[in-house]
Design an enzyme around this catalytic site. Structure first.
Site, mmCIF file in Angstrom:
data_model
loop_
_atom_site.group_PDB
_atom_site.id
_atom_site.type_symbol
_atom_site.label_atom_id
_atom_site.label_comp_id
_atom_site.label_asym_id
_atom_site.label_seq_id
_atom_site.Cartn_x
_atom_site.Cartn_y
_atom_site.Cartn_z
ATOM 1 N N CYS A 306 0.826 -1.210 0.000
ATOM 2 C CA CYS A 306 0.000 0.000 0.000
ATOM 3 C C CYS A 306 0.862 1.262 0.000
ATOM 4 O O CYS A 306 0.386 2.335 -0.331
ATOM 5 C CB CYS A 306 -0.928 -0.008 1.200
ATOM 6 S SG CYS A 306 -0.029 -0.235 2.728
ATOM 7 N N GLU A 403 -4.486 2.930 -8.016
ATOM 8 C CA GLU A 403 -3.420 2.119 -7.432
ATOM 9 C C GLU A 403 -3.112 0.923 -8.349
ATOM 10 O O GLU A 403 -4.008 0.294 -8.893
ATOM 11 C CB GLU A 403 -3.933 1.602 -6.079
ATOM 12 C CG GLU A 403 -2.900 0.913 -5.236
ATOM 13 C CD GLU A 403 -3.498 0.448 -3.903
ATOM 14 O OE1 GLU A 403 -4.686 0.069 -3.857
ATOM 15 O OE2 GLU A 403 -2.774 0.465 -2.900
HETATM 16 P P1 NAD Z 1 -9.454 -6.633 -0.019
HETATM 17 O O1 NAD Z 1 -10.201 -5.448 0.425
HETATM 18 O O2 NAD Z 1 -9.926 -7.359 -1.209
HETATM 19 O O3 NAD Z 1 -9.359 -7.733 1.122
HETATM 20 C C1 NAD Z 1 -8.926 -7.417 2.429
HETATM 21 C C2 NAD Z 1 -9.645 -8.296 3.420
HETATM 22 O O4 NAD Z 1 -11.048 -8.039 3.335
HETATM 23 C C3 NAD Z 1 -9.490 -9.807 3.171
HETATM 24 O O5 NAD Z 1 -9.455 -10.461 4.409
HETATM 25 C C4 NAD Z 1 -10.757 -10.161 2.429
HETATM 26 O O6 NAD Z 1 -11.094 -11.517 2.585
HETATM 27 C C5 NAD Z 1 -11.755 -9.250 3.112
HETATM 28 N N1 NAD Z 1 -12.939 -8.944 2.315
HETATM 29 C C6 NAD Z 1 -13.038 -8.843 0.960
HETATM 30 N N2 NAD Z 1 -14.302 -8.526 0.609
HETATM 31 C C7 NAD Z 1 -15.008 -8.427 1.759
HETATM 32 C C8 NAD Z 1 -16.368 -8.117 2.053
HETATM 33 N N3 NAD Z 1 -17.240 -7.839 1.095
HETATM 34 N N4 NAD Z 1 -16.738 -8.075 3.353
HETATM 35 C C9 NAD Z 1 -15.855 -8.348 4.331
HETATM 36 N N5 NAD Z 1 -14.561 -8.651 4.114
HETATM 37 C C10 NAD Z 1 -14.138 -8.681 2.845
HETATM 38 O O7 NAD Z 1 -7.992 -6.072 -0.153
HETATM 39 P P2 NAD Z 1 -6.726 -6.878 -0.591
HETATM 40 O O8 NAD Z 1 -6.787 -7.015 -2.066
HETATM 41 O O9 NAD Z 1 -6.587 -8.091 0.251
HETATM 42 O O10 NAD Z 1 -5.544 -5.882 -0.195
HETATM 43 C C11 NAD Z 1 -5.095 -4.932 -1.082
HETATM 44 C C12 NAD Z 1 -5.548 -3.573 -0.672
HETATM 45 O O11 NAD Z 1 -5.216 -3.354 0.694
HETATM 46 C C13 NAD Z 1 -4.827 -2.499 -1.426
HETATM 47 O O12 NAD Z 1 -5.732 -1.504 -1.819
HETATM 48 C C14 NAD Z 1 -3.825 -1.946 -0.426
HETATM 49 O O13 NAD Z 1 -3.431 -0.640 -0.677
HETATM 50 C C15 NAD Z 1 -4.550 -2.115 0.842
HETATM 51 N N6 NAD Z 1 -3.609 -2.190 1.941
HETATM 52 C C16 NAD Z 1 -3.561 -1.147 2.790
HETATM 53 C C17 NAD Z 1 -2.671 -1.149 3.836
HETATM 54 C C18 NAD Z 1 -2.639 -0.008 4.793
HETATM 55 O O14 NAD Z 1 -2.072 -0.180 5.862
HETATM 56 N N7 NAD Z 1 -3.229 1.115 4.481
HETATM 57 C C19 NAD Z 1 -1.817 -2.241 4.038
HETATM 58 C C20 NAD Z 1 -1.905 -3.304 3.146
HETATM 59 C C21 NAD Z 1 -2.817 -3.265 2.095
#
Ligand code: NAD
Length: 502
Positions: A306, A403
């Site tokens: 991120c 992103e």
């Molecule tokens: P994601 O939002 O797809 O998934 C994150 C988590 O949410 C997973 O556990 C997933 O199973 C869960 N999830 C997905 N859909 C859901 C729903 N409808 N309801 C409840 N839970 C749900 O994100 P990702 O692809 O795993 O991660 C990438 C994103 O995370 C990027 O945008 C990145 O920038 C961000 N990120 C941010 C930080 C930070 O500290 N700001 C750190 C790491 C990643």
């Protein structure tokens, strides 16, 4: 223990072979942790090596009914955990950190096998993740309240910090261990039980660190880990008024959904969401340092970070020289299976991320960007993206607007400082930004003007337990790590003692 590369890189079965050699067989058992019991479950979900697409393990598929049991167990565990002295909770957290470091090599293999990142980065994640446990072990003892000089005669005004209650964490796949310890370290140090729902792509690392937590003495119900369908498992967490706080790291889209869901029971919500980091290079800077910084800020975690530099703005006077040196460094990157010690760039954990990279490259090509790519070794699967440099990028290209989350670097030219700041700030994301300049005055001006939660000035490496990690605008709410991270899991209580005159 130390692992050697047991099969040539990219060979079928490499991850499964490493996992078979783990001394800790329980790390790959794939059982969920609910109310102190390891639950194998009837239904199982596959865990896949993203480099080869091969199934390497399977894990219990938890249901919403399992989640309801977990919430009840956490509620039961809360009073005992809250009453423990902070120093005792700290001892348990330190012991958890030590166990993580002791098993670092095996945990790193799990991370690389299911997430894909190079083994050296996985080892680094274990040390980074254990650091949060150590930090919060101490920080929990400093949950000071305040005594406020009274505005009323013969009154004593106090503010106390008290644990909020049952908490939940929904974590992503890019840092499958550190995003758990950054949240659970704070919650447990504050006196709260936590239920963790890791990403379905990376359950093994989450379940392994939960085993170590149990061995460290975290009592039954204080830390639970449930894997399964994200919507099914998050629904009870959102709906139940006993879940007082929710911490989420992931995409802005899902963050919005969870914030909406948490509104019905007015939970405290912390969100660490997407980034779109600007990386500004001014013409007064040592180009070698700027290129080194850009390589680190763009290609760590194979770009799935991120904090990744998504828009590299370079001042026109040094633009060509920067692009030439950056391209030369990018084409040298070694792409391969994360378990090959030579690998610097692994596969994308999700195919959708690789496809998004390819879409952004095609879009930029059609709109006139110049493209230089590293050549991956032959035979790599669909989750691999060759490290790529896009120069002459314009703001109308997709890569300048959203992103990337992969190893594709976009370089854009700018003329003046004001223009650079305006373009850097023209985003709804506000997680991290970078500035490379040799002018102290400019560094101070930009540190004030850039609308980001975290800035690296002449550095691409600034995270760690002591810093308040978090974003502005649609990059999130709240902070993790630092003394502020603890407060996300605490309530303030103001107490007025009146009528104290003799
Ligand atoms: P994601 O939002 O797809 O998934 C994150 C988590 O949410 C997973 O556990 C997933 O199973 C869960 N999830 C997905 N859909 C859901 C729903 N409808 N309801 C409840 N839970 C749900 O994100 P990702 O692809 O795993 O991660 C990438 C994103 O995370 C990027 O945008 C990145 O920038 C961000 N990120 C941010 C930080 C930070 O500290 N700001 C750190 C790491 C990643």
């Amino acid at each position: 223990m130390t692992f050697q590369s047991v099969l040539p890189a990219h060979s079928a079965g490499i991850a499964a072979n490493y996992l078979r050699n783990l001394q800790r067989r329980d790390f790959v058992a794939g059982a969920a942790l609910i109310d102190g019991c390891w639950v194998a479950g009837g239904q199982r979900d596959p865990v896949v090596d993203p480099a080869t697409g091969e199934e390497i393990a399977d894990v219990a598929h938890c249901s919403s009914a399992d989640m309801e049991l977990a919430i009840a167990a956490a509620e039961r565990a809360f009073p005992g955990w809250r009453e423990l002295l902070p120093a005792k909770r700290g001892e348990i957290l330190r012991s958890w950190a030590r166990l993580m470091l002791h098993h670092s090599e095996e945990l790193a293999v799990l991370i690389t096998s299911e997430q894909g990142k190079p083994l050296a980065e996985a080892r680094h994640e274990i040390a980074y993740g254990a650091g949060f446990l150590e930090w919060f072990a101490a920080e929990g003892e400093r949950a000071y309240g305040e005594t406020i000089p009274s505005h009323k005669a013969a009154n004593l005004l106090q503010v106390r910090m008290q644990p909020i209650g049952v908490t939940a964490a929904i974590t992503p796949w890019n840092f499958p261990v550190a995003m758990i310890t950054r949240k659970a370290g704070a919650a447990l140090a504050a006196g709260c039980p936590m239920i963790v729902k890791p990403a379905p792509e990376t359950p093994l690392s989450a379940l392994a660190v939960a085993r170590l937590a149990e061995e460290a003495g975290v009592p039954r119900g204080v830390l639970q880990v449930l894997v399964g369908n994200p919507v099914e498992l998050s629904a009870p967490l959102l709906r139940d008024p006993r879940t007082r706080a929710l911490s989420f790291t992931g995409s802005t889209h899902v963050g919005r959904l969870l914030l909406e869901g948490a509104a019905a029971t007015v939970k405290k919500v912390s969100l660490e969401l997407g980034g779109h980091a600007p990386f500004l290079v001014f013409d007064d800077v040592n180009l070698g340092k700027a290129v080194k910084g850009a390589m680190a800020a763009k290609f760590a975690t194979s770009g799935q970070d991120c904090l990744a530099a998504n828009r590299i703005y370079v001042q026109r006077g040094v633009y060509d020289a920067f692009v030439e040196a950056f391209a030369a460094a990018i084409v040298r990157l070694k792409v391969g299976h994360g378990l090959d010690p030579a690998t610097e760039i692994g596969p994308m954990t999700r195919l959708s991320v690789a496809n998004k990279c390819r879409l952004q490259i095609d879009d930029a090509r059609t709109k006139g960007a110049r493209i230089v790519s590293a050549k991956p070794d032959g035979g790599l699967g669909p989750n691999f993206v060759a490290p790529t440099l896009l120069s002459d990028v314009s703001e109308d290209m997709l890569i300048a607007q959203e992103e990337t989350f992969g190893p594709v670097a976009a370089v854009l030219a700018f003329d003046s400082e004001d223009e650079a700041v305006a373009r850097a700030n023209a985003s709804e994301m506000g997680l991290a930004g970078y500035v490379y300049t040799d002018s102290l005055r400019r560094a101070l001006r930009l540190s004030e003007q850039l609308e980001y939660g975290m800035l690296g000035i002449n550095t691409a490496s600034f995270t760690g337990p002591p810093i308040p990690f978090g974003g502005w605008k649609q990059s999130g709410l709240g902070r993790e790590g630092s003394r502020h991270g603890l407060a996300e899991y605490m309530e303030q209580k103001y107490v007025c003692f009146g009528d104290l005159a003799a």
